[in-house]
Design an enzyme around this catalytic site. Structure first.
Site, short mmCIF file in Angstrom:
data_model
loop_
_atom_site.label_atom_id
_atom_site.label_comp_id
_atom_site.label_asym_id
_atom_site.label_seq_id
_atom_site.Cartn_x
_atom_site.Cartn_y
_atom_site.Cartn_z
N ASP A 59 0.90 -1.59 -0.46
CA ASP A 59 0.92 -0.02 -0.58
C ASP A 59 1.12 1.46 0.08
OD1 ASP A 59 -2.60 1.62 -0.17
OD2 ASP A 59 -2.22 1.85 2.48
N ASN A 88 6.83 -7.12 7.12
CA ASN A 88 5.68 -6.78 7.23
C ASN A 88 4.64 -7.74 7.02
OD1 ASN A 88 3.87 -4.03 9.05
ND2 ASN A 88 3.53 -4.23 6.00
N GLU A 89 3.81 -7.72 7.83
CA GLU A 89 2.43 -8.57 7.67
C GLU A 89 3.06 -9.17 6.43
OE1 GLU A 89 -0.75 -5.62 6.69
OE2 GLU A 89 -0.58 -4.51 8.60
N ASN A 133 -0.04 -5.72 13.99
CA ASN A 133 -0.58 -4.40 13.16
C ASN A 133 -2.41 -4.09 13.47
OD1 ASN A 133 2.33 -2.93 12.47
ND2 ASN A 133 1.39 -3.77 9.94
N TYR A 177 -6.47 -2.99 13.05
CA TYR A 177 -7.23 -1.75 12.67
C TYR A 177 -8.73 -1.31 12.70
CZ TYR A 177 -3.32 0.13 10.25
OH TYR A 177 -1.38 0.53 9.82
N TYR A 205 -11.03 -1.20 9.60
CA TYR A 205 -11.09 -2.19 8.75
C TYR A 205 -11.54 -2.79 9.19
CZ TYR A 205 -6.93 0.07 5.35
OH TYR A 205 -6.26 0.73 5.25
N GLU A 243 1.71 -0.48 13.89
CA GLU A 243 0.35 -0.30 13.45
C GLU A 243 -1.17 -0.02 14.10
OE1 GLU A 243 0.20 -1.09 9.35
OE2 GLU A 243 1.88 -0.89 9.39
N TRP A 269 -0.42 4.90 12.50
CA TRP A 269 -0.40 4.85 11.23
C TRP A 269 -0.91 5.29 11.05
CZ3 TRP A 269 3.00 1.97 8.42
CH2 TRP A 269 3.22 2.65 7.07
N LYS A 303 -4.52 8.12 6.32
CA LYS A 303 -4.49 8.17 7.53
C LYS A 303 -2.70 9.01 8.28
CE LYS A 303 -5.99 3.43 7.71
NZ LYS A 303 -5.67 3.34 6.12
C1 GCB Z 1 -1.25 -2.49 6.37
C2 GCB Z 1 0.21 -1.97 6.15
C3 GCB Z 1 0.10 -0.30 6.12
C4 GCB Z 1 -0.81 0.03 5.13
C5 GCB Z 1 -2.14 0.15 6.08
C6 GCB Z 1 -3.00 1.17 5.63
O1 GCB Z 1 -1.26 -3.29 7.89
O2 GCB Z 1 0.95 -2.40 6.98
O3 GCB Z 1 1.29 -0.59 4.48
O4 GCB Z 1 -0.40 1.55 4.44
O5 GCB Z 1 -1.95 -1.05 6.81
O6 GCB Z 1 -3.01 1.98 5.59
O7 GCB Z 1 -3.92 0.09 5.35
#
Ligand code: GCB
Length: 597
Positions: free
Chosen positions: A175, A410-411, A466, A468, A472, A503, A548, A567
């Site tokens: 991303d 990462n992830e 990370n 969200y 999400y 994140e 993030w 973000k």
């Molecule tokens: C994540 C990723 C990051 C993205 C972020 C997002 O988990 O590690 O690269 O930019 O989410 O904003 O979706």
């Protein structure tokens, strides 16, 4: 690999400036490397090429892009060893000098160099670079190999849509915008024929004394002297004649976040000299704490990107200085080099400014659950390169006191194929430990909805995750988000390791305000963080919060992204949003050390 420097023994020529430039395609065109480019465009180096012109073909380019410049070497450098060094070229590079191939390099975020003494001539020298921005299953970061692979079967089932041939393009499985070109400085440096080529400095601190372990690698013959200078330039210790050993540093000044103190190791070898800065500090994971100099450290900061208007991912030193100033303004003390190793210039700055850094490889996008049965088993295409970037990153950054942990990836998907993910990552974890003389903690940053299946995260020194919820998952519903976060944190508590939230975040469009916080408003972003922090503050094993993102940044175009990822706590131009003020208030009240102890 040593950072190039100008000193009494070494000359340094900077080839930054306006180069000749031409876009190519997927076929390597050797003629563009051996002859002056016809109808060349101008292009600034270092910087991404994508945003320097006002044409989509530059922004959306796919394949090779050709750069050329002409330079002369001062006659006074005759007899010296000359090295041409690139800070980074993204994603891979082929370099020709005076019509002959000099070197090739895979990977867009680490330096590479070659001796040029044999190819360089009197008068003009033609330097040509082909930068290839293509990404696929063999590169890091990872690219999808077709739009089908990227979007799955989500295309409408109509013949006319399905038969549409798309122009050749990258399908990033990550991303951030796939910026490309010569991103970091291009330099020529000289050394005497007998020279120093590597230095490893490892502080060992205990209650009784502070010792510096050193190992110096030289080529040729010469008398070796190592002198340790303090910040005032006064000699703190000296050793003659040995390339490997230990030195006691009397009345030591420690380096730590918020209170940087840098020593300089002056290394003399015959006619060569190299100055390596370093900090005396210890890093250790103990129980659920992350200790720096024996004290429990709390990470306050961000995931970031190397990203700005016009420069793209190119080195922007003024912006780096500004970013660190803004971090300090907010009371932050750390960031992660998400999602690739940042410039050496940035790390030098963090050493000096006392900012702690988690150094990350470019291994992002290692997750294709829908595509392959068990794609970890088919990872021979990234595995070798993954090992190479770990080795090269650690070799480049090992002496930086600011680096306090390595992130191997990462992830990646570590839950759906838990066992093969473990088989893939455990050796990489061990490799990172093995090649770091300072043996810093190592992690893999994870994000799995099915987190209980994950075998990789619990096997790391620090669990970095990370999350969200509230964006999400449960977007717009912060009560549910809090519940889910709480439940997940209960699970991680049982692992008895320190946890860093590497994140968490919500998009907000700067200037969009709402009395009742709704998604994308500045108020929602702030309310989201308030909700999540209320959960995290109750978890003593959570030793850090990285938002993030530090600032809004460019991404691929798509329905999920309104002019990029929003973000950021700052806009892309570094104007603070409401959430930046919220965190300034929060973080200036949270000490760097002992917050949850
Ligand atoms: C994540 C990723 C990051 C993205 C972020 C997002 O988990 O590690 O690269 O930019 O989410 O904003 O979706």
């Amino acid at each position: 690999m040593l950072y190039p420097q100008l000193n009494e023994a070494r000359a340094l020529l900077d080839l930054s400036g306006i180069w000749q430039f031409a876009l190519g395609n997927e076929e390597f065109d050797e003629e563009k490397m051996t002859r002056p480019l016809q109808h060349a465009e101008t292009m600034a180096v270092p910087a991404s090429y994508n945003d320097q012109k006002a044409l989509a073909q530059f922004r959306d380019h796919y394949g090779y892009a050709y750069y050329q410049t002409v330079f002369q070497v001062p006659k006074t450098l005759k007899g010296q060893r000359l090295v041409l060094r690139f800070g980074s070229v993204t994603q891979s590079a082929i370099v020709y000098l005076n019509g002959q191939q000099l070197m090739r390099h895979k990977g867009g975020f680490l330096p590479f160099e070659a001796e040029i003494g044999e190819l360089v001539c009197d008068g003009d020298n033609l330097l040509a670079v082909a930068a290839d921005n293509r990404i696929d299953f063999s590169t890091l970061p990872v690219g999808n190999e077709s739009d089908r692979a990227m979007f799955g079967d989500s295309l409408p089932p109509f013949e006319s849509v399905r038969q549409t041939k798309r122009k050749p393009q990258n399908y990033p499985n990550f991303d951030f915008f796939n910026y490309a070109g010569i991103h970091r400085p291009v330099k020529i440096y000289s050394t005497p024929k007998d020279y120093i080529y590597d230095v490893s400095l490892t502080p060992k601190i205990n209650e009784e004394q502070a010792v510096l372990k050193y190992e110096i690698c030289c080529k040729g013959e010469g008398q070796l002297t190592l002198t340790i200078l303090d910040e005032e330039g006064k000699q703190a210790a000296q050793e003659k004649g040995s390339a490997k050993g230990e030195l006691v540093i009397p009345s030591v000044h420690l380096w730590e976040p918020g209170a940087a103190y840098l020593y300089t190791a002056k290394i003399e070898f015959g006619g060569d000299v190299y100055f390596q800065t370093f900090g005396m500090r210890s890093v250790e994971v103990k129980g659920t704490q992350f200790l720096i100099n024996g004290k429990p450290f709390y990470f306050k900061g961000y995931g970031k990107h190397e990203d700005s208007e016009v420069h793209g991912r190119g080195l922007n030193e003024a912006l780096n200085v500004k970013d660190i100033a803004l971090m300090k303004w907010m009371g932050a003390n750390s960031f992660r080099t998400s999602h690739y190793p940042y410039s050496e210039e940035m790390l030098n700055l963090c050493d000096r400014e006392g900012i702690a850094v988690i150094g990350e490889t470019p291994a992002v996008g290692l997750n294709f659950p829908e595509i392959k049965e068990d794609w970890y088993k088919d990872l021979s295409r990234t595995k070798e390169h993954h090992e190479e970037v770990i080795r090269d990153m650690v070799a480049r950054d090992k002496n930086h006191p600011c680096i306090v942990m390595w992130s191997v990836a990462n992830e990646p998907d570590t839950a759906a194929r838990a066992e093969s993910a473990y088989e893939y990552f455990q050796p990489l974890y061990q490799l990172a430990h093995a090649c770091d003389p300072q043996d810093r903690p190592v992690t893999v940053v994870v994000c799995n909805n099915d987190y209980v299946k994950d075998l990789v995260a619990p096997a790391m020194d620090v669990i970095c995750m990370n999350r969200y919820y509230g964006w999400y998952i449960f977007g717009g519903d912060l009560d549910s988000a809090k519940q889910a976060m709480k439940a997940e944190m209960e699970y991680w508590k049982g692992k008895n390791k320190p946890v860093i939230i590497t994140e968490y975040g919500a998009d907000s469009v700067a200037g969009l305000h709402a009395a009742v916080p709704g998604m994308f408003s500045e108020e929602y972003q702030t309310a989201y963080y308030e909700a999540m922090n209320a959960v995290l503050d109750d978890c003593l094993f959570v030793v850090g919060e990285h938002t993030w993102n530090f600032a809004d940044f460019a991404t691929i175009q798509g329905l999920m992204r309104v002019d990029g990822n929003k973000k950021g706590l700052f806009t892309r131009e570094r104007r603070p949003k409401l959430a930046a003020h919220y965190f300034k208030n929060r973080w200036t009240g949270i000490p760097d050390f002992g917050y949850k102890a």
